[in-house]
Design a protein around this motif. Structure first.
Motif, mmCIF file in Angstrom:
data_model
loop_
_atom_site.group_PDB
_atom_site.id
_atom_site.type_symbol
_atom_site.label_atom_id
_atom_site.label_comp_id
_atom_site.label_asym_id
_atom_site.label_seq_id
_atom_site.Cartn_x
_atom_site.Cartn_y
_atom_site.Cartn_z
ATOM 1 N N ASP A 68 0.824 -1.216 0.000
ATOM 2 C CA ASP A 68 0.000 0.000 0.000
ATOM 3 C C ASP A 68 0.856 1.264 0.000
ATOM 4 O O ASP A 68 0.520 2.252 -0.653
ATOM 5 N N GLU A 69 1.957 1.244 0.731
ATOM 6 C CA GLU A 69 2.852 2.410 0.745
ATOM 7 C C GLU A 69 3.508 2.614 -0.617
ATOM 8 O O GLU A 69 3.679 3.750 -1.061
ATOM 9 N N MET A 70 3.859 1.517 -1.292
ATOM 10 C CA MET A 70 4.437 1.648 -2.634
ATOM 11 C C MET A 70 3.401 2.199 -3.610
ATOM 12 O O MET A 70 3.722 3.022 -4.472
ATOM 13 N N ALA A 71 2.140 1.771 -3.466
ATOM 14 C CA ALA A 71 1.081 2.294 -4.334
ATOM 15 C C ALA A 71 0.913 3.797 -4.106
ATOM 16 O O ALA A 71 0.777 4.566 -5.063
ATOM 17 N N ALA A 72 0.937 4.219 -2.842
ATOM 18 C CA ALA A 72 0.831 5.654 -2.541
ATOM 19 C C ALA A 72 2.033 6.403 -3.107
ATOM 20 O O ALA A 72 1.892 7.507 -3.652
ATOM 21 N N PHE A 73 3.222 5.811 -3.011
ATOM 22 C CA PHE A 73 4.431 6.425 -3.565
ATOM 23 C C PHE A 73 4.288 6.633 -5.071
ATOM 24 O O PHE A 73 4.586 7.707 -5.596
ATOM 25 N N PHE A 74 3.809 5.606 -5.778
ATOM 26 C CA PHE A 74 3.638 5.723 -7.226
ATOM 27 C C PHE A 74 2.579 6.763 -7.580
ATOM 28 O O PHE A 74 2.702 7.472 -8.571
ATOM 29 N N VAL A 84 -0.595 1.577 -11.384
ATOM 30 C CA VAL A 84 -0.515 1.450 -9.924
ATOM 31 C C VAL A 84 -1.367 0.274 -9.453
ATOM 32 O O VAL A 84 -0.925 -0.536 -8.627
ATOM 33 N N GLN A 85 -2.571 0.141 -9.993
ATOM 34 C CA GLN A 85 -3.439 -0.971 -9.601
ATOM 35 C C GLN A 85 -2.841 -2.311 -10.020
ATOM 36 O O GLN A 85 -2.942 -3.300 -9.290
ATOM 37 N N ARG A 86 -2.205 -2.339 -11.176
ATOM 38 C CA ARG A 86 -1.558 -3.577 -11.629
ATOM 39 C C ARG A 86 -0.419 -3.959 -10.685
ATOM 40 O O ARG A 86 -0.261 -5.128 -10.323
ATOM 41 N N LEU A 87 0.376 -2.966 -10.264
ATOM 42 C CA LEU A 87 1.477 -3.243 -9.342
ATOM 43 C C LEU A 87 0.951 -3.690 -7.979
ATOM 44 O O LEU A 87 1.577 -4.522 -7.316
ATOM 45 N N ASP A 107 9.206 -1.589 -19.488
ATOM 46 C CA ASP A 107 8.009 -2.318 -19.918
ATOM 47 C C ASP A 107 6.766 -1.836 -19.176
ATOM 48 O O ASP A 107 5.677 -1.781 -19.742
ATOM 49 N N LEU A 108 6.934 -1.484 -17.904
ATOM 50 C CA LEU A 108 5.818 -0.982 -17.105
ATOM 51 C C LEU A 108 5.520 0.488 -17.384
ATOM 52 O O LEU A 108 4.557 1.031 -16.855
ATOM 53 N N GLN A 109 6.353 1.130 -18.171
ATOM 54 C CA GLN A 109 6.235 2.548 -18.528
ATOM 55 C C GLN A 109 6.358 3.450 -17.302
ATOM 56 O O GLN A 109 5.681 4.465 -17.181
ATOM 57 N N ILE A 110 7.235 3.074 -16.379
ATOM 58 C CA ILE A 110 7.479 3.914 -15.205
ATOM 59 C C ILE A 110 8.956 4.249 -15.063
ATOM 60 O O ILE A 110 9.395 4.679 -14.005
ATOM 61 N N LYS A 111 9.720 4.056 -16.125
ATOM 62 C CA LYS A 111 11.149 4.353 -16.045
ATOM 63 C C LYS A 111 11.352 5.852 -16.237
ATOM 64 O O LYS A 111 11.149 6.388 -17.313
ATOM 65 N N ASN A 112 11.719 6.521 -15.163
ATOM 66 C CA ASN A 112 12.089 7.926 -15.224
ATOM 67 C C ASN A 112 13.181 8.157 -14.183
ATOM 68 O O ASN A 112 13.414 7.308 -13.321
ATOM 69 N N PRO A 113 13.892 9.265 -14.240
ATOM 70 C CA PRO A 113 15.034 9.472 -13.338
ATOM 71 C C PRO A 113 14.681 9.422 -11.854
ATOM 72 O O PRO A 113 15.480 8.944 -11.049
ATOM 73 N N ILE A 114 13.502 9.862 -11.478
ATOM 74 C CA ILE A 114 13.137 9.858 -10.060
ATOM 75 C C ILE A 114 12.908 8.431 -9.575
ATOM 76 O O ILE A 114 13.398 8.033 -8.515
#
Length: 131
Positions: A68-74, A84-87, A107-114
């Motif tokens: 849940d904390e990782m979902a909030a982080f995303f 986020v729901q998939r993760l 592949d998840l389309q979340i690759k960014n510098p942050i």
């Protein structure tokens, strides 16, 4: 309004000879001069209604985060809600997040510098011992 002539050297003729190689377009030429209506842009809906407070450790290590904390982080990182729901369904916690590779993030389309920064900081304590 001004329309340039179809010749390629029209701009050079205007600057050199000061001749009139353009045509003035107005109401007499059939153009409608009524002002265009400005399009209305709908208000942007909030991504999530009630964000849970999230405290990120100063060292950036997210290994101790729950699913849940990782979902909030995303969500705070403005990742698409479907992703986020998939993760969350895959039960991605801090330990699994630290193990993700660049290709998986892409592949998840979340690759960014942050995201890469926090992934690298979470992976910090997991270096293997080499002789």
């Amino acid at each position: 309004k001004i329309r340039a002539s179809p010749t390629s050297s029209a701009a050079s003729r205007i600057s050199k000879n000061r001749t009139r190689s353009y045509e003035v377009i107005g109401p007499q030429n059939g153009m409608n001069t009524a002002p265009l209506a400005t399009p209305t842009v709908p208000a942007r809906a909030p991504m999530f209604v009630d964000p849970t407070p999230l405290v990120i450790p100063k060292d950036g290590n997210l290994q101790g985060f729950s699913v849940d904390e990782m979902a909030a982080f995303f969500r705070y990182m403005r990742i698409n809600e479907e992703i986020v729901q998939r993760l969350q369904r895959k039960e991605l916690d801090g330990r699994k997040f630290a193990k993700l590779k660049d290709s998986t993030l892409e592949d998840l389309q979340i690759k960014n510098p942050i995201i890469l920064h926090f992934r690298d900081r979470s992976n910090k304590g997991r270096t293997s011992f080499m002789l």
